[in-house]
Design a protein around this motif. Structure first.
Motif, short mmCIF file in Angstrom:
data_model
loop_
_atom_site.label_atom_id
_atom_site.label_comp_id
_atom_site.label_asym_id
_atom_site.label_seq_id
_atom_site.Cartn_x
_atom_site.Cartn_y
_atom_site.Cartn_z
N GLN A 73 26.11 -10.33 6.09
CA GLN A 73 26.35 -9.38 6.49
C GLN A 73 27.05 -9.38 4.51
O GLN A 73 27.01 -7.94 5.07
CB GLN A 73 27.92 -10.23 7.37
N ILE A 74 27.97 -10.11 4.86
CA ILE A 74 28.35 -9.36 3.28
C ILE A 74 27.55 -9.07 2.61
O ILE A 74 28.56 -8.38 1.73
CB ILE A 74 28.91 -10.95 3.33
N ARG A 75 26.89 -9.65 1.96
CA ARG A 75 25.99 -8.97 1.25
C ARG A 75 25.62 -7.82 1.23
O ARG A 75 24.83 -7.11 0.22
CB ARG A 75 25.03 -10.27 0.25
N ARG A 76 24.97 -6.81 2.38
CA ARG A 76 24.40 -6.30 3.37
C ARG A 76 25.17 -4.98 2.72
O ARG A 76 26.83 -4.60 2.66
CB ARG A 76 24.39 -5.87 4.42
N PRO A 77 25.02 -3.32 2.33
CA PRO A 77 25.80 -2.76 1.67
C PRO A 77 26.42 -1.84 2.75
O PRO A 77 25.50 -1.72 4.19
CB PRO A 77 25.06 -1.61 1.04
N PRO A 78 27.80 -1.43 3.14
CA PRO A 78 27.75 -0.08 4.11
C PRO A 78 26.74 0.69 4.31
O PRO A 78 26.69 0.99 3.65
CB PRO A 78 29.33 0.32 3.84
N PRO A 79 26.62 1.42 6.07
CA PRO A 79 26.36 2.28 6.13
C PRO A 79 27.01 3.35 5.30
O PRO A 79 27.74 3.46 5.92
CB PRO A 79 25.86 2.35 7.54
N THR A 80 25.76 4.16 5.12
CA THR A 80 26.35 5.72 4.34
C THR A 80 26.64 7.23 5.17
O THR A 80 25.31 7.14 6.19
CB THR A 80 25.83 6.22 3.55
#
Length: 80
Positions: A73-80
């Motif tokens: 969860q931490i390494r996943r980039p935020p959705p754009t």
């Protein structure tokens, strides 16, 4: 003091026999009941130790799963 080949050790009774020609004594009913009770206690303690280890291993596995989920969860980039 005895020479090793002159002795016989009985692991069940924890006795050393120095004269192997003598017959072994039979245990009385009271002594057998006490020994059987001790074996039951040892068996229950063995099961309790096994259960504790299984619980600890389960908790470690659950902790590793949670930690890996958090890292993903931490390494996943935020959705754009």
């Amino acid at each position: 003091m005895f020479i090793g080949r002159e002795l016989e050790f009985n692991a069940m009774t924890k006795y050393f026999y120095t004269d192997r020609t003598l017959p072994k004594r039979r245990l009385s009913a009271t002594e057998m009941a006490e020994i059987n009770g001790l074996y039951r206690v040892i068996g229950r303690d063995g099961q309790a130790v096994l259960m504790r280890w299984l619980v600890i291993i389960g908790l470690v596995v659950a902790g590793l799963c949670l930690a890996s989920t958090l890292l993903l969860q931490i390494r996943r980039p935020p959705p754009t």
